[in-house]
Design a protein around this motif. Structure first.
Motif, PDB file in Angstrom:
ATOM      1  N   HIS A 163      46.311  49.666-101.794  1.00 15.67           N
ATOM      2  CA  HIS A 163      45.476  50.974-101.801  1.00 15.67           C
ATOM      3  C   HIS A 163      44.570  50.829-103.230  1.00 15.67           C
ATOM      4  CE1 HIS A 163      44.453  55.502-100.839  1.00 15.67           C
ATOM      5  NE2 HIS A 163      43.604  54.802-101.172  1.00 15.67           N
TER       6      HIS A 163
ATOM      7  N   HIS B 128      39.066  57.523-106.182  1.00 16.37           N
ATOM      8  CA  HIS B 128      40.380  57.171-106.371  1.00 16.37           C
ATOM      9  C   HIS B 128      40.612  57.230-107.753  1.00 16.37           C
ATOM     10  CE1 HIS B 128      39.174  55.525-102.455  1.00 16.37           C
ATOM     11  NE2 HIS B 128      40.869  55.464-102.056  1.00 16.37           N
TER      12      HIS B 128
ATOM     13  N   TRP C 208      37.871  62.663 -97.188  1.00 17.46           N
ATOM     14  CA  TRP C 208      38.792  63.353 -98.135  1.00 17.46           C
ATOM     15  C   TRP C 208      38.502  64.727 -97.668  1.00 17.46           C
ATOM     16  CZ3 TRP C 208      41.076  61.005-102.586  1.00 17.46           C
ATOM     17  CH2 TRP C 208      40.609  59.672-102.759  1.00 17.46           C
TER      18      TRP C 208
ATOM     19  N   GLN D  41      33.243  58.191 -98.261  1.00 20.51           N
ATOM     20  CA  GLN D  41      33.593  58.217 -99.771  1.00 20.51           C
ATOM     21  C   GLN D  41      32.725  59.396-100.684  1.00 20.51           C
ATOM     22  OE1 GLN D  41      36.336  57.501-101.143  1.00 20.51           O
ATOM     23  NE2 GLN D  41      37.034  55.608 -99.991  1.00 20.51           N
TER      24      GLN D  41
ATOM     25  N   ASP E 186      43.145  61.856-100.001  1.00 17.35           N
ATOM     26  CA  ASP E 186      42.568  60.565 -99.174  1.00 17.35           C
ATOM     27  C   ASP E 186      43.161  60.739 -97.898  1.00 17.35           C
ATOM     28  OD1 ASP E 186      41.544  58.187 -98.414  1.00 17.35           O
ATOM     29  OD2 ASP E 186      42.028  57.191-100.283  1.00 17.35           O
TER      30      ASP E 186
ATOM     31  N   HIS F 247      43.730  53.656 -94.633  1.00 19.44           N
ATOM     32  CA  HIS F 247      44.316  52.733 -95.491  1.00 19.44           C
ATOM     33  C   HIS F 247      45.209  53.549 -96.232  1.00 19.44           C
ATOM     34  CE1 HIS F 247      40.660  53.335 -98.240  1.00 19.44           C
ATOM     35  NE2 HIS F 247      41.565  54.038 -98.710  1.00 19.44           N
TER      36      HIS F 247
END
Ligand code: MN3
Length: 203
Positions: A27, A82, A131, A150, A165, A169
């Motif tokens: 990730h 992230h 998210w 995103q 998140d 993934h």
């Protein structure tokens, strides 16, 4: 100055058993790494944008040239999301909110349990990749909302405080399709001191 992948602030296995080491490694190193390299490649095509922060770029996407706008939205968003996500988690996290953020949660949602339930349901219910975010909206109110892909609250004039998140993934290796189990476990990683620091900075 090109954007850089920030180092993970703890070892990849630090969030075990809630988030497994291999997921964290892939990730961070590959997914987040790719957002950063794609973002830099886009900005290289428009050197006039060099030096702008990712918040500035996302906060005014209309000012980003159309040929790289979607790339900046997706990869700049990925970089920002992230960068926050790694820092609001820590080994030995979890428990309950602290400080001014704890007071804001109680004032706005009535209790931490209600806040947690709201953010969990928002994240689990986000269709496809995206998210769940708790953020200050343009008027400074603490709100919870799901964002696709995103996308990030800064795109709406908001200030992101804490987000989870829910791209596959982020959890598929350990949890497969059980997103709700991953989100429930994720609460055990939250660094409430960092969340409170972000809240105080955003106010
Ligand atoms: Mn991700």
């Amino acid at each position: 100055m090109a954007f850089e992948l920030p180092p993970l602030p703890y070892p990849t296995n630090a969030l075990e058993p809630h988030i497994d080491a291999l997921t964290m490694e892939i990730h961070h190193d590959r997914h987040h790494g790719t957002y950063v390299s794609n973002l830099n490649a886009a900005i290289e095509k428009h050197p006039e944008l060099a030096g702008k922060s990712v918040e500035e770029l996302l906060g005014n996407l209309a000012a980003v040239p159309e040929d790289i706008r979607t790339t900046v939205r997706n990869n700049g968003g990925g970089h920002l999301n992230h960068s926050i996500f790694w820092k609001i988690m820590k080994p030995g996290g979890g428990g309950e909110p602290v400080g001014e953020f704890a007071r804001a949660v109680n004032e706005t949602f009535g209790s931490f349990a209600a806040f947690k339930d709201n953010l969990s349901k928002t994240a689990v219910g986000q269709f496809g990749s995206g998210w769940g975010w708790a953020y200050l909206d343009g008027s400074g109110k603490l709100v919870i909302k799901g964002f696709p892909n995103q996308d990030n609250p800064v795109m709406e004039g908001g200030k992101p405080i804490m987000g989870v998140d829910v791209w596959e993934h982020a959890y598929y290796l350990k949890y497969q399709n059980r997103r709700a189990d991953y989100v429930a476990a994720w609460w055990n990683t939250v660094d409430w001191e960092e969340v409170d620091r972000r809240y105080r900075e955003a106010r």
